[in-house]
Design an enzyme around this catalytic site. Structure first.
Site, PDB file in Angstrom:
ATOM      1  CG  ASN A 105      36.787 -10.941 -52.072  1.00 14.91           C
ATOM      2  OD1 ASN A 105      37.292 -10.779 -50.978  1.00 14.91           O
ATOM      3  ND2 ASN A 105      35.846 -11.842 -52.305  1.00 14.91           N
ATOM      4  CB  ILE A 106      38.199 -13.967 -56.876  1.00 17.09           C
ATOM      5  CG1 ILE A 106      36.669 -13.860 -56.837  1.00 17.09           C
ATOM      6  CG2 ILE A 106      38.616 -15.367 -57.349  1.00 17.09           C
ATOM      7  CD1 ILE A 106      36.019 -13.966 -58.206  1.00 17.09           C
ATOM      8  NE  ARG A 190      54.084   0.036 -21.950  1.00 16.82           N
ATOM      9  CZ  ARG A 190      54.785  -0.520 -20.966  1.00 16.82           C
ATOM     10  NH1 ARG A 190      55.380  -1.693 -21.149  1.00 16.82           N
ATOM     11  NH2 ARG A 190      54.901   0.097 -19.797  1.00 16.82           N
ATOM     12  CG  HIS A 191      53.945   6.010 -22.308  1.00 17.35           C
ATOM     13  ND1 HIS A 191      55.040   5.827 -21.480  1.00 17.35           N
ATOM     14  CD2 HIS A 191      52.905   5.403 -21.692  1.00 17.35           C
ATOM     15  CE1 HIS A 191      54.687   5.156 -20.410  1.00 17.35           C
ATOM     16  NE2 HIS A 191      53.395   4.870 -20.513  1.00 17.35           N
ATOM     17  CG  ASN A 197      57.509   3.669 -17.484  1.00 12.47           C
ATOM     18  OD1 ASN A 197      57.318   4.377 -18.466  1.00 12.47           O
ATOM     19  ND2 ASN A 197      56.620   2.770 -17.099  1.00 12.47           N
ATOM     20  N   GLY A 203      50.255   4.524 -13.133  1.00 16.74           N
ATOM     21  CA  GLY A 203      49.327   5.640 -13.315  1.00 16.74           C
ATOM     22  C   GLY A 203      50.011   6.979 -13.336  1.00 16.74           C
ATOM     23  NE  ARG A 242      52.083   7.151 -18.570  1.00 14.86           N
ATOM     24  CZ  ARG A 242      51.118   7.508 -17.737  1.00 14.86           C
ATOM     25  NH1 ARG A 242      51.012   8.777 -17.324  1.00 14.86           N
ATOM     26  NH2 ARG A 242      50.258   6.600 -17.294  1.00 14.86           N
ATOM     27  CD  GLU A 262      47.827   1.953 -18.234  1.00 15.32           C
ATOM     28  OE1 GLU A 262      46.849   1.405 -18.789  1.00 15.32           O
ATOM     29  OE2 GLU A 262      48.991   1.543 -18.337  1.00 15.32           O
ATOM     30  CE1 TYR A 273      50.395  -3.168  -9.591  1.00 19.85           C
ATOM     31  CE2 TYR A 273      52.336  -2.981 -10.985  1.00 19.85           C
ATOM     32  CZ  TYR A 273      50.961  -2.959 -10.832  1.00 19.85           C
ATOM     33  OH  TYR A 273      50.155  -2.721 -11.910  1.00 19.85           O
ATOM     34  CE1 TYR A 284      51.579  -6.847  -5.553  1.00 25.71           C
ATOM     35  CE2 TYR A 284      51.352  -8.992  -4.485  1.00 25.71           C
ATOM     36  CZ  TYR A 284      52.022  -8.150  -5.354  1.00 25.71           C
ATOM     37  OH  TYR A 284      53.124  -8.612  -6.029  1.00 25.71           O
ATOM     38  CG  HIS A 328      48.803   4.823 -21.196  1.00 25.72           C
ATOM     39  ND1 HIS A 328      49.691   5.644 -20.556  1.00 25.72           N
ATOM     40  CD2 HIS A 328      47.929   5.648 -21.834  1.00 25.72           C
ATOM     41  CE1 HIS A 328      49.368   6.916 -20.787  1.00 25.72           C
ATOM     42  NE2 HIS A 328      48.308   6.942 -21.565  1.00 25.72           N
TER      43      HIS A 328
END
Length: 383
Positions: A105-106, A190-191, A197, A203, A242, A262, A273, A284, A328
């Site tokens: 440690n020192i 991430r997967h 995607n 989701g 996934r 997720e 979106y 939104y 995710h």
């Protein structure tokens, strides 16, 4: 504690000494017989405690008073001042008699610190050992009934406690019981790319695309190369297809955690979106205005995710072997922010591209980070 939403601050007496008196003090400054050094150290300790109390008065919730309170008289003074101000006190004492741990440690922390900058390593090591002997000469162990305390013995080999009651002290005790000083790598990924995607949907529970399967193969090859065929690696995934398909080629079994699923998009799940903006423009806009606190109708916010990921964080802290987490975008952001000690509010904006392993190596001076892109270059914005 700060990560969980408690207003927390550390008041380190050593930092006060370096800021106010400079970082040039050698072991004789800490000798019990050095009256001027003792008075200076007491003044600095009081200054740090004063600042802690002032901060608690204006809204601080957890103050960590980091000082070498080695005597009963000193601990009584600290406890009395705080309790008179209505501040609950729990002492945490680290006790270590293992010379191997002490020396390591020192070398790992003290010799690279500002007190010994530019100093020969062997001389610095001898100086700090002498400082430890000064502390030991006046040290009085905590005893049952003295105060509420938690003792961490030999860097976590054993935990002792007395008078620790209540939710927050219990949470601190649980965290310390699952912590250790061993250094190892934490890999976050991430997967692989999923069918959603490709369609820019959030989701759902889709499987991997062809490119995602190529990433799963590349990930297995990378982790084997990184740790070798004989090293055990702890692998965590979510319960969704996934992530489990991404882990399928690994030579170690994976533990699936629902806490790593997720962020729940509620009524927006499986939409793009653009579809959300058209069908639910107010939702939104609300999300765009405050992505951290925004909660999907019937779903979750990033703040909610932080709460449910806490058990996984404790499990990662407990592990002494390398850890690979396949999860995710929102989850990896939360874990990354925790280990990098970033503000929780930054989570929704952290770049976590697909097909990239984020390696965090725990070192004495903090975390070292390296990113390993394995397949392609993706940086899509998910939940």
């Amino acid at each position: 504690l700060g990560w969980l939403g408690y207003r927390t601050r550390v008041f380190n007496v050593g930092s006060y000494r370096r800021e106010r008196l400079g970082a040039h003090h050698r072991e004789d400054f800490f000798a019990p017989a050095n009256d001027s050094g003792r008075r200076a150290r007491e003044e600095l300790a009081d200054a740090a405690l004063d600042d802690l109390m002032d901060w608690m008065r204006v809204g601080g919730e957890v103050g960590i008073y980091d000082a070498t309170n080695t005597t009963r008289a000193r601990r009584l003074r600290v406890r009395s001042r705080l309790e008179q101000a209505g501040i609950r006190v729990v002492f945490i004492e680290s006790v270590c008699d293992d010379p191997t741990i002490i020396d390591a440690n020192i070398r790992a922390t003290k010799l690279v610190g500002p007190d010994y900058a530019g100093m020969d390593a062997s001389a610095a090591l001898a100086d700090f050992h002498a400082r430890v002997r000064h502390y030991a000469a006046v040290y009085e162990p905590m005893g049952v009934g003295e105060t509420s305390y938690i003792k961490v013995i030999d860097a976590g080999r054993r935990i002792e406690m007395d008078g620790v009651r209540g939710y927050l002290p219990g949470k601190i005790l649980f965290f310390l019981a699952n912590s250790h000083a061993d250094r190892r790598s934490i890999l976050l990924s991430r997967h692989g790319e999923s069918a959603f995607n490709l369609e820019e949907r959030i989701g759902g529970n889709p499987g991997l695309s062809g490119q995602g399967k190529r990433y799963a193969d590349a990930l297995a090859q990378f982790v084997r190369w990184r740790f070798g065929p004989t090293r055990d690696v702890e692998v965590f995934t979510s319960t969704l297809r996934r992530t489990q398909e991404t882990a399928v080629g690994l030579p170690w079994p994976a533990t699936a955690w629902r806490a790593l699923d997720e962020i729940d998009a509620g009524i927006c799940d499986s939409r793009t979106y653009a579809e959300i903006a058209a069908a639910l423009p107010d939702e939104y806009d609300a999300r765009q205005a405050d992505k951290f606190h925004y909660r999907y109708p019937g779903g979750e916010s990033y703040r909610d995710v932080i709460g449910r990921v806490e058990p996984v964080i404790l499990e990662i802290e407990r592990q002494r072997r390398p850890v690979l987490v396949i999860a995710h975008q929102a989850i990896v952001r939360v874990l990354y922010a925790y280990f990098r000690e970033l503000p929780a509010e930054d989570c929704p904006y952290l770049p976590v591209p697909l097909h990239t392993v984020i390696e965090l190596r725990q070192m004495a001076a903090g975390l070292e980070e390296e990113r390993h892109p394995l397949v392609g270059d993706h940086a899509d914005d998910g939940p």
